[in-house]
Design a protein around this motif. Structure first.
Motif, short mmCIF file in Angstrom:
data_model
loop_
_atom_site.label_atom_id
_atom_site.label_comp_id
_atom_site.label_asym_id
_atom_site.label_seq_id
_atom_site.Cartn_x
_atom_site.Cartn_y
_atom_site.Cartn_z
N UNK A 6 0.84 -1.18 0.00
CA UNK A 6 0.00 0.00 0.00
C UNK A 6 0.89 1.25 0.00
N UNK A 7 0.42 2.37 -0.60
CA UNK A 7 1.20 3.61 -0.57
C UNK A 7 1.57 4.00 0.85
N UNK A 8 2.78 4.53 1.01
CA UNK A 8 3.27 4.85 2.35
C UNK A 8 2.36 5.84 3.06
N UNK A 49 7.05 -0.73 10.58
CA UNK A 49 7.20 0.63 10.04
C UNK A 49 6.92 0.60 8.54
N UNK A 50 6.03 1.45 8.04
CA UNK A 50 5.65 1.38 6.63
C UNK A 50 6.81 1.56 5.66
N UNK A 51 7.81 2.35 6.03
CA UNK A 51 8.91 2.63 5.10
C UNK A 51 10.08 1.66 5.24
N UNK A 52 10.42 1.31 6.47
CA UNK A 52 11.63 0.52 6.71
C UNK A 52 11.37 -0.94 7.02
N UNK A 53 10.14 -1.27 7.44
CA UNK A 53 9.84 -2.63 7.88
C UNK A 53 10.31 -2.92 9.29
N UNK A 54 10.96 -1.93 9.93
CA UNK A 54 11.38 -2.11 11.31
C UNK A 54 10.20 -2.35 12.23
N UNK A 55 10.45 -3.02 13.33
CA UNK A 55 9.39 -3.42 14.26
C UNK A 55 9.33 -2.46 15.43
N UNK A 56 8.12 -2.03 15.77
CA UNK A 56 7.91 -1.09 16.87
C UNK A 56 6.87 -1.67 17.81
N UNK A 57 7.27 -1.93 19.04
CA UNK A 57 6.37 -2.54 20.01
C UNK A 57 5.56 -1.44 20.70
N UNK A 136 -2.45 -5.47 6.54
CA UNK A 136 -1.75 -6.03 7.68
C UNK A 136 -0.72 -5.02 8.16
N UNK A 137 -0.89 -4.53 9.38
CA UNK A 137 0.00 -3.50 9.91
C UNK A 137 1.00 -4.04 10.92
N UNK A 138 0.78 -5.27 11.40
CA UNK A 138 1.68 -5.82 12.41
C UNK A 138 1.13 -7.11 12.98
N UNK A 139 1.52 -7.41 14.19
CA UNK A 139 1.13 -8.67 14.82
C UNK A 139 0.83 -8.47 16.30
N UNK A 140 0.10 -9.41 16.84
CA UNK A 140 0.01 -9.62 18.29
C UNK A 140 0.73 -10.93 18.55
N UNK A 141 1.64 -10.95 19.50
CA UNK A 141 2.45 -12.16 19.69
C UNK A 141 2.85 -12.34 21.14
N UNK A 142 3.24 -13.56 21.47
CA UNK A 142 3.93 -13.82 22.73
C UNK A 142 5.09 -14.76 22.46
N UNK A 143 6.12 -14.62 23.28
CA UNK A 143 7.32 -15.45 23.14
C UNK A 143 7.80 -15.88 24.52
#
Length: 198
Positions: A6-8, A49-57, A136-143
């Motif tokens: 999707x467009x940024x 992150x839409x531009x970098x793909x980095x993960x932000x909790x 899809x903007x991210x996830x809900x997860x547990x580890x």
């Protein structure tokens, strides 16, 4: 729809609409509820992150001090297992024991944090429930640091998906939008990892 096509501008606007462009104590509480019920030390509401793909909790539950490694609010796009979720055709990724698959056993979080088990489900959002497939903007997860038996996989999947659904409904309500039952998520690619239903 992948988390990158999707467009940024549209993706940034979507995150702002749902309050996912910043850390929120409310989301920390939701992550803590998931960690508590799962009996795991860590749980996250993880936004790509839409531009970098980095993960932000934007929501994070993590032990403080003691024997537990510290988890920061951000993580590189090639760390952890959440970046694998977009390859799951909208399904949850469940890894009772990450050592059971070689490509997951070599992930940096295994060495850095001692992670041995993971469960993550995609967060799919849209400005309108009538606009077709969501984003899809991210996830809900547990580890966790203790491997789980294979037979625990179904319960892990049901738990993370239930919390994902509760969090998604809360995000829509907090944004003043009518929450859908479940937004469709367009298939992405085929993955060899264990698949669970959305």
């Amino acid at each position: 729809m992948t988390h990158t096509t999707r467009p940024l501008k549209e993706r940034f606007e979507l995150l702002r609409t749902f309050g996912l462009d910043r850390v929120d104590p409310r989301l920390d509480e939701m992550a803590a509820a998931l960690a508590d019920e799962a009996g795991m030390p860590y749980a996250m509401i993880n936004i790509f992150h839409p531009a970098t793909g980095g993960q932000h909790f934007v929501g994070l539950a993590a032990p403080r001090g003691g024997r537990w490694p510290t988890v920061q609010r951000t993580m590189a796009p090639d760390w952890g297992y959440c970046p694998e979720v977009p390859k799951k055709n909208g399904r949850a990724l469940i890894l009772p024991d990450v050592y059971e698959m070689a490509r997951f056993a070599g992930n940096p979080v295994v060495d850095a944090l001692g992670i041995r088990t993971y469960a993550g489900a995609p967060i799919v959002l849209s400005h309108s429930t009538e606009s077709g497939a969501g984003v899809m903007v991210g996830t809900v997860c547990f580890v966790g640091t203790t491997p789980q038996p294979d037979e625990a996989g179904q319960a892990m999947a049901e738990l993370v998906k239930r919390h994902r659904d509760e969090i998604t409904r809360d995000l829509f309500q907090h944004a003043g939008l009518h929450p859908p039952e479940l937004l469709p998520h367009r298939p992405i690619t085929t993955s060899t990892a264990q698949e669970e239903g959305t």
